[in-house]
Design a protein around this motif. Structure first.
Motif, PDB file in Angstrom:
ATOM      1  N   LYS A 209       0.848  -1.269  -0.128  1.00  0.00           N
ATOM      2  CA  LYS A 209      -0.005  -0.147  -0.232  1.00  0.00           C
ATOM      3  C   LYS A 209       0.869   1.328   0.078  1.00  0.00           C
ATOM      4  O   LYS A 209       0.392   2.195  -0.244  1.00  0.00           O
ATOM      5  CB  LYS A 209      -0.933  -0.148   1.175  1.00  0.00           C
ATOM      6  N   LEU A 210       2.079   1.158   0.453  1.00  0.00           N
ATOM      7  CA  LEU A 210       3.050   2.371   0.554  1.00  0.00           C
ATOM      8  C   LEU A 210       3.994   2.706  -0.508  1.00  0.00           C
ATOM      9  O   LEU A 210       4.481   3.593  -0.707  1.00  0.00           O
ATOM     10  CB  LEU A 210       3.993   2.185   1.788  1.00  0.00           C
ATOM     11  N   MET A 211       4.004   1.422  -1.362  1.00  0.00           N
ATOM     12  CA  MET A 211       4.813   1.394  -2.797  1.00  0.00           C
ATOM     13  C   MET A 211       4.370   2.101  -4.010  1.00  0.00           C
ATOM     14  O   MET A 211       3.131   2.081  -4.185  1.00  0.00           O
ATOM     15  CB  MET A 211       5.166   0.081  -2.866  1.00  0.00           C
ATOM     16  N   ASN A 212       5.356   2.708  -4.789  1.00  0.00           N
ATOM     17  CA  ASN A 212       5.170   3.112  -5.941  1.00  0.00           C
ATOM     18  C   ASN A 212       4.904   1.833  -7.005  1.00  0.00           C
ATOM     19  O   ASN A 212       5.999   1.075  -7.096  1.00  0.00           O
ATOM     20  CB  ASN A 212       6.388   4.017  -6.523  1.00  0.00           C
ATOM     21  N   ASP A 213       3.919   1.812  -7.553  1.00  0.00           N
ATOM     22  CA  ASP A 213       3.539   0.656  -8.363  1.00  0.00           C
ATOM     23  C   ASP A 213       4.530   0.227  -9.703  1.00  0.00           C
ATOM     24  O   ASP A 213       4.537  -0.658 -10.090  1.00  0.00           O
ATOM     25  CB  ASP A 213       2.072   0.950  -8.974  1.00  0.00           C
ATOM     26  N   ASP A 214       5.241   1.573 -10.003  1.00  0.00           N
ATOM     27  CA  ASP A 214       6.158   1.524 -11.130  1.00  0.00           C
ATOM     28  C   ASP A 214       7.391   1.071 -10.722  1.00  0.00           C
ATOM     29  O   ASP A 214       8.331   0.850 -11.690  1.00  0.00           O
ATOM     30  CB  ASP A 214       6.385   2.599 -11.804  1.00  0.00           C
ATOM     31  N   TYR A 215       7.607   0.948  -9.175  1.00  0.00           N
ATOM     32  CA  TYR A 215       9.099   0.608  -8.767  1.00  0.00           C
ATOM     33  C   TYR A 215       9.261  -0.993  -9.044  1.00  0.00           C
ATOM     34  O   TYR A 215       8.402  -1.628  -8.697  1.00  0.00           O
ATOM     35  CB  TYR A 215       9.570   1.346  -7.442  1.00  0.00           C
ATOM     36  N   PHE A 216      10.615  -1.386  -9.248  1.00  0.00           N
ATOM     37  CA  PHE A 216      10.882  -2.912  -9.051  1.00  0.00           C
ATOM     38  C   PHE A 216      10.819  -3.337  -7.530  1.00  0.00           C
ATOM     39  O   PHE A 216      11.401  -2.688  -6.536  1.00  0.00           O
ATOM     40  CB  PHE A 216      12.132  -3.026  -9.832  1.00  0.00           C
ATOM     41  N   VAL A 217      10.387  -4.457  -7.427  1.00  0.00           N
ATOM     42  CA  VAL A 217      10.285  -4.917  -5.942  1.00  0.00           C
ATOM     43  C   VAL A 217      11.701  -4.782  -5.354  1.00  0.00           C
ATOM     44  O   VAL A 217      11.911  -4.504  -4.181  1.00  0.00           O
ATOM     45  CB  VAL A 217       9.473  -6.432  -5.881  1.00  0.00           C
ATOM     46  N   ILE A 218      12.621  -5.557  -5.873  1.00  0.00           N
ATOM     47  CA  ILE A 218      13.986  -6.018  -5.046  1.00  0.00           C
ATOM     48  C   ILE A 218      14.836  -4.730  -5.049  1.00  0.00           C
ATOM     49  O   ILE A 218      15.735  -4.981  -4.267  1.00  0.00           O
ATOM     50  CB  ILE A 218      14.608  -7.234  -5.581  1.00  0.00           C
ATOM     51  N   THR A 219      14.542  -3.688  -5.564  1.00  0.00           N
ATOM     52  CA  THR A 219      15.282  -2.449  -5.499  1.00  0.00           C
ATOM     53  C   THR A 219      14.446  -1.272  -5.112  1.00  0.00           C
ATOM     54  O   THR A 219      14.970  -0.495  -4.142  1.00  0.00           O
ATOM     55  CB  THR A 219      15.800  -1.891  -6.876  1.00  0.00           C
ATOM     56  N   ASN A 220      12.990  -1.370  -4.983  1.00  0.00           N
ATOM     57  CA  ASN A 220      12.156  -0.441  -4.735  1.00  0.00           C
ATOM     58  C   ASN A 220      12.718   0.700  -5.075  1.00  0.00           C
ATOM     59  O   ASN A 220      12.436   1.912  -4.535  1.00  0.00           O
ATOM     60  CB  ASN A 220      12.016  -0.225  -3.147  1.00  0.00           C
ATOM     61  N   GLU A 221      12.943   0.854  -6.457  1.00  0.00           N
ATOM     62  CA  GLU A 221      13.234   1.911  -7.166  1.00  0.00           C
ATOM     63  C   GLU A 221      12.904   1.843  -8.560  1.00  0.00           C
ATOM     64  O   GLU A 221      12.391   0.853  -8.943  1.00  0.00           O
ATOM     65  CB  GLU A 221      14.823   2.182  -6.944  1.00  0.00           C
ATOM     66  N   ALA A 222      12.963   2.812  -9.603  1.00  0.00           N
ATOM     67  CA  ALA A 222      12.403   2.989 -10.949  1.00  0.00           C
ATOM     68  C   ALA A 222      13.543   1.979 -11.722  1.00  0.00           C
ATOM     69  O   ALA A 222      13.429   1.542 -12.693  1.00  0.00           O
ATOM     70  CB  ALA A 222      12.281   3.945 -11.481  1.00  0.00           C
ATOM     71  N   LYS A 223      14.800   1.894 -11.194  1.00  0.00           N
ATOM     72  CA  LYS A 223      15.840   1.145 -11.797  1.00  0.00           C
ATOM     73  C   LYS A 223      15.857  -0.255 -11.345  1.00  0.00           C
ATOM     74  O   LYS A 223      15.971  -0.435 -10.052  1.00  0.00           O
ATOM     75  CB  LYS A 223      16.988   1.974 -11.903  1.00  0.00           C
ATOM     76  N   PRO A 224      15.817  -1.195 -12.095  1.00  0.00           N
ATOM     77  CA  PRO A 224      15.985  -2.791 -11.615  1.00  0.00           C
ATOM     78  C   PRO A 224      17.623  -3.090 -11.434  1.00  0.00           C
ATOM     79  O   PRO A 224      18.300  -2.389 -11.603  1.00  0.00           O
ATOM     80  CB  PRO A 224      15.533  -3.616 -12.771  1.00  0.00           C
ATOM     81  N   THR A 225      17.640  -4.267 -10.674  1.00  0.00           N
ATOM     82  CA  THR A 225      18.993  -4.766 -10.465  1.00  0.00           C
ATOM     83  C   THR A 225      19.078  -6.011 -11.224  1.00  0.00           C
ATOM     84  O   THR A 225      18.049  -6.644 -11.868  1.00  0.00           O
ATOM     85  CB  THR A 225      19.219  -5.333  -9.140  1.00  0.00           C
ATOM     86  N   GLU A 226      20.230  -6.015 -11.980  1.00  0.00           N
ATOM     87  CA  GLU A 226      20.204  -7.208 -12.973  1.00  0.00           C
ATOM     88  C   GLU A 226      20.666  -8.559 -12.304  1.00  0.00           C
ATOM     89  O   GLU A 226      21.302  -8.577 -11.366  1.00  0.00           O
ATOM     90  CB  GLU A 226      21.369  -6.854 -14.082  1.00  0.00           C
TER      91      GLU A 226
END
Length: 305
Positions: A209-226
């Motif tokens: 409920k607190l997260m930005n839907d466009d963020y990647f889960v395991i970084t919780n940022e707009a940029k993913p980890t590879e």
């Protein structure tokens, strides 16, 4: 007539219209690293040449699967050339050495799995959450790296798997580079919905409920980890916890093995894993032990009475 190298370039141009860029990258690696150095200048191909190539590759330590994958590419190229009148094609029948020892599937023991999941629960980070998700769903590393908060549905308590991330190797003429690509999963069956367990739900529900839907889960940022970076983190975590080294894909194997051990029906496990067909699941995970075999035979005889 054209050489196999010339035909392979035309074949790749044609193939690009139908397959993902990551698939073309795999085909290109097979061609550039193995097939073209051996057959690139040829305009015809004899069965014995292909057979010798197979045995040579196996002697060098390449896996049987890798060699068979290469031959699939070679056959597609040669057939494409024959179709357009650029090459002669005569089907070949290759013999492979018998494998006496089947590789044992690498999975976490139940104790090690519990230890890992408990650690994640007690030491929450978004990276640790990804490991818990894999152990709870059987998702592949590329799928969990590409997972966004929007893919998690609290209403239906499901995770939607609809993309994957991977670093692919691109060869264009003399230029060689890598590129991080986010695309659709491995096969159409890999696009799937996976139920979220109650335990995983406890971790996810307060966060979602607190997260930005466009963020990647395991970084919780707009940029993913590879995947490579995430794999390194996972290896360090196992070392820290004193758990024997296990490939990241072993988390997927562990999930599937626990499902089979719990006597889940095979078709359901297959669908959750996103396998193209149930035979993949059966071949990988269903290996009856002696007690199960005895029960089966006894059951059969009881039915005769």
């Amino acid at each position: 007539m054209k050489t196999i190298r010339e035909v392979s370039e035309l074949w790749k141009q044609d193939k690009r219209r139908f397959v993902k860029s990551s698939t073309i990258a795999v085909y290109t690696l097979h061609l550039e690293n193995h097939l073209l150095p051996k057959f690139g200048k040829k305009k015809t191909l004899q069965e014995q040449e292909v057979q010798d190539f197979v045995l040579e590759c196996l002697r060098k330590g390449l896996s049987l699967k890798s060699v068979k994958d290469m031959l699939i590419v070679l056959k597609m190229v040669v057939k494409f050339g024959a179709k357009h009148g650029w090459l002669q094609y005569q089907d070949w029948y290759i013999k492979y050495p018998t494998e006496h020892k089947s590789k044992e599937l690498e999975v976490l023991t139940i104790n090690h799995q519990k230890k890992l999941m408990q650690y994640v629960t007690d030491n929450f980070t978004f990276r640790n959450l990804g490991i818990y998700i894999c152990l709870s769903t059987g998702m592949r590393i590329g799928e969990v790296c590409a997972l966004k908060w929007s893919d998690i549905d609290l209403g239906t308590e499901t995770i939607h798997v609809n993309r994957t991330i991977e670093r692919i190797y691109i060869i264009e003429g003399d230029e060689r580079r890598t590129e991080l690509v986010i695309g659709t999963p491995k096969t159409k069956n890999s696009i799937r919905e996976i139920p979220i367990s109650k335990e995983l739900m406890k971790l996810i529900r307060p966060l979602k409920k607190l997260m930005n839907d466009d963020y990647f889960v395991i970084t919780n940022e707009a940029k993913p980890t590879e995947p490579r970076t995430y794999r390194n983190y996972y290896k360090q975590l196992l070392k820290q916890l004193g758990i024997p080294d296990l490939k990241f894909h072993g988390l997927r194997h562990s999930f599937a093995t626990r499902c089979i051990e719990s006597q889940c029906d095979y078709k359901t496990v297959s669908v959750i894993l996103g396998h193209a067909n149930i035979s993949t699941t059966l071949n990988l995970y269903v290996h009856p032990n002696m007690d199960q075999k005895k029960k089966c035979i006894n059951k059969m005889f009881k039915s005769l009475k």
